[in-house]
Design a protein around this motif. Structure first.
Motif, PDB file in Angstrom:
ATOM      1  N   SER A  79       0.727  -1.314  -0.047  1.00  0.00           N
ATOM      2  CA  SER A  79      -0.005   0.108   0.075  1.00  0.00           C
ATOM      3  C   SER A  79       0.931   1.265   0.096  1.00  0.00           C
ATOM      4  O   SER A  79       0.196   2.326  -0.401  1.00  0.00           O
ATOM      5  N   PHE A  80       2.086   1.258   0.527  1.00  0.00           N
ATOM      6  CA  PHE A  80       3.054   2.220   0.490  1.00  0.00           C
ATOM      7  C   PHE A  80       3.936   2.489  -0.692  1.00  0.00           C
ATOM      8  O   PHE A  80       4.772   3.294  -0.974  1.00  0.00           O
ATOM      9  N   SER A  81       4.039   1.420  -1.661  1.00  0.00           N
ATOM     10  CA  SER A  81       4.658   1.542  -2.780  1.00  0.00           C
ATOM     11  C   SER A  81       4.106   0.983  -4.085  1.00  0.00           C
ATOM     12  O   SER A  81       2.937   0.685  -3.999  1.00  0.00           O
ATOM     13  N   ASP A  82       5.088   0.811  -5.064  1.00  0.00           N
ATOM     14  CA  ASP A  82       4.449   0.448  -6.427  1.00  0.00           C
ATOM     15  C   ASP A  82       4.953  -0.849  -6.965  1.00  0.00           C
ATOM     16  O   ASP A  82       5.761  -1.366  -6.039  1.00  0.00           O
ATOM     17  N   LEU A  83       4.461  -1.422  -8.119  1.00  0.00           N
ATOM     18  CA  LEU A  83       5.116  -2.720  -8.405  1.00  0.00           C
ATOM     19  C   LEU A  83       6.704  -2.864  -8.350  1.00  0.00           C
ATOM     20  O   LEU A  83       7.140  -4.025  -8.095  1.00  0.00           O
ATOM     21  N   LEU A  84       7.171  -1.931  -9.020  1.00  0.00           N
ATOM     22  CA  LEU A  84       8.717  -1.997  -9.239  1.00  0.00           C
ATOM     23  C   LEU A  84       9.458  -1.929  -7.911  1.00  0.00           C
ATOM     24  O   LEU A  84      10.391  -2.671  -7.814  1.00  0.00           O
ATOM     25  N   THR A  85       9.073  -1.307  -6.880  1.00  0.00           N
ATOM     26  CA  THR A  85       9.560  -1.185  -5.649  1.00  0.00           C
ATOM     27  C   THR A  85       9.647  -2.698  -4.900  1.00  0.00           C
ATOM     28  O   THR A  85      10.301  -3.029  -4.338  1.00  0.00           O
ATOM     29  N   LEU A  86       8.178  -3.356  -5.250  1.00  0.00           N
ATOM     30  CA  LEU A  86       8.107  -4.383  -4.306  1.00  0.00           C
ATOM     31  C   LEU A  86       8.844  -5.639  -5.353  1.00  0.00           C
ATOM     32  O   LEU A  86       9.504  -6.357  -4.437  1.00  0.00           O
ATOM     33  N   LEU A  87       8.905  -5.391  -6.491  1.00  0.00           N
ATOM     34  CA  LEU A  87       9.913  -6.363  -7.276  1.00  0.00           C
ATOM     35  C   LEU A  87      11.345  -6.338  -6.955  1.00  0.00           C
ATOM     36  O   LEU A  87      12.005  -7.345  -6.560  1.00  0.00           O
ATOM     37  N   TYR A  88      11.804  -5.094  -6.620  1.00  0.00           N
ATOM     38  CA  TYR A  88      13.202  -4.848  -6.012  1.00  0.00           C
ATOM     39  C   TYR A  88      13.368  -5.407  -4.862  1.00  0.00           C
ATOM     40  O   TYR A  88      14.370  -5.984  -4.651  1.00  0.00           O
ATOM     41  N   LEU A  89      12.410  -5.194  -4.202  1.00  0.00           N
ATOM     42  CA  LEU A  89      12.375  -5.610  -2.567  1.00  0.00           C
ATOM     43  C   LEU A  89      12.435  -6.981  -2.439  1.00  0.00           C
ATOM     44  O   LEU A  89      12.998  -7.565  -1.768  1.00  0.00           O
ATOM     45  N   GLY A  90      11.579  -7.894  -3.395  1.00  0.00           N
ATOM     46  CA  GLY A  90      11.537  -8.932  -3.448  1.00  0.00           C
ATOM     47  C   GLY A  90      12.989  -9.622  -3.828  1.00  0.00           C
ATOM     48  O   GLY A  90      13.430 -10.714  -3.656  1.00  0.00           O
ATOM     49  N   ILE A  91      13.481  -9.092  -4.995  1.00  0.00           N
ATOM     50  CA  ILE A  91      14.757  -9.542  -5.467  1.00  0.00           C
ATOM     51  C   ILE A  91      15.964  -9.388  -4.284  1.00  0.00           C
ATOM     52  O   ILE A  91      16.726 -10.601  -4.190  1.00  0.00           O
ATOM     53  N   VAL A  92      15.996  -8.420  -3.690  1.00  0.00           N
ATOM     54  CA  VAL A  92      16.989  -8.270  -2.459  1.00  0.00           C
ATOM     55  C   VAL A  92      16.737  -9.231  -1.363  1.00  0.00           C
ATOM     56  O   VAL A  92      17.670  -9.667  -1.124  1.00  0.00           O
ATOM     57  N   MET A  93      15.627  -9.332  -0.986  1.00  0.00           N
ATOM     58  CA  MET A  93      14.973 -10.255  -0.064  1.00  0.00           C
ATOM     59  C   MET A  93      15.427 -11.620  -0.433  1.00  0.00           C
ATOM     60  O   MET A  93      15.917 -12.408   0.401  1.00  0.00           O
ATOM     61  N   GLY A  94      15.159 -12.011  -1.630  1.00  0.00           N
ATOM     62  CA  GLY A  94      15.454 -13.380  -2.291  1.00  0.00           C
ATOM     63  C   GLY A  94      17.085 -13.560  -2.057  1.00  0.00           C
ATOM     64  O   GLY A  94      17.513 -14.689  -2.055  1.00  0.00           O
ATOM     65  N   MET A  95      17.762 -12.713  -2.421  1.00  0.00           N
ATOM     66  CA  MET A  95      19.437 -12.698  -2.456  1.00  0.00           C
ATOM     67  C   MET A  95      19.875 -12.889  -1.184  1.00  0.00           C
ATOM     68  O   MET A  95      20.917 -13.414  -0.830  1.00  0.00           O
ATOM     69  N   THR A  96      19.239 -12.070  -0.072  1.00  0.00           N
ATOM     70  CA  THR A  96      20.028 -12.127   1.208  1.00  0.00           C
ATOM     71  C   THR A  96      19.301 -12.974   2.196  1.00  0.00           C
ATOM     72  O   THR A  96      20.298 -13.470   3.156  1.00  0.00           O
ATOM     73  N   VAL A  97      18.252 -13.296   2.040  1.00  0.00           N
ATOM     74  CA  VAL A  97      17.475 -14.217   3.087  1.00  0.00           C
ATOM     75  C   VAL A  97      18.162 -15.606   3.132  1.00  0.00           C
ATOM     76  O   VAL A  97      18.572 -16.047   4.117  1.00  0.00           O
ATOM     77  N   PRO A  98      18.574 -16.081   2.053  1.00  0.00           N
ATOM     78  CA  PRO A  98      19.303 -17.594   2.092  1.00  0.00           C
ATOM     79  C   PRO A  98      20.476 -17.521   2.692  1.00  0.00           C
ATOM     80  O   PRO A  98      20.818 -18.349   3.496  1.00  0.00           O
ATOM     81  N   VAL A  99      21.145 -16.333   2.507  1.00  0.00           N
ATOM     82  CA  VAL A  99      22.690 -16.262   3.003  1.00  0.00           C
ATOM     83  C   VAL A  99      22.647 -16.050   4.556  1.00  0.00           C
ATOM     84  O   VAL A  99      23.170 -16.730   5.343  1.00  0.00           O
TER      85      VAL A  99
END
Length: 149
Positions: A79-99
């Motif tokens: 609700s605070f952002s747009d699709l591109l920001t959510l995709l960016y956050l998803g990519i960053v989380m997908g790269m950092t959470v497993p590590v």
């Protein structure tokens, strides 16, 4: 958009370097590759639907509550952002959470087990209170019926 922008940048860089841009006029997608992609998408969607049904129909309260909480959190953040920001956050989380998980796996597992134990105790306590209230209401109804007879 990303593909078009990438091809545009790539061809302009090649022109700056004095090389010929690639000829993409004969580029086509075969029917077989399109069908394989469609089947892969269908399989992933079926797997997601099965998971949603499993979470919603089984009596695993922990999985249900974590799923609802995760979806609520996603909707709140969205609700605070747009699709591109959510995709960016998803990519960053997908790269950092497993590590992070690999590094702190034992601590995370202990924390998850502690949360599971606490949530099961809470759900058992809530269930007991609700069951007691329902039993009292049933007994009151039965007593009223006996008095009326």
């Amino acid at each position: 958009m990303v593909i078009i922008a990438s091809i545009f940048v790539y061809s302009n860089v090649l022109l700056l370097l004095g090389k010929q841009p690639p000829d993409l006029s004969r580029l086509e997608i075969t029917e077989q590759s399109a069908l394989e992609f469609a089947y892969a998408c269908r399989a992933k969607m079926e797997e997601a639907v099965r998971w949603l049904l499993r979470v919603s129909t089984e009596r695993d309260w922990f999985a249900f509550t974590t799923t609802v909480a995760g979806l609520w959190l996603l909707a709140y953040v969205a609700s605070f952002s747009d699709l591109l920001t959510l995709l960016y956050l998803g990519i960053v989380m997908g790269m950092t959470v497993p590590v992070v998980y690999i590094k702190y796996e034992d601590k995370i597992k202990r924390c998850v087990e502690w949360v599971k134990v606490k949530s099961r105790k809470m759900s058992d306590m809530v269930n007991e209170r609700i069951i007691k209230k329902v039993k009292k209401k049933i007994n009151n109804v039965k007593e009223k019926e006996k008095k009326e007879e």
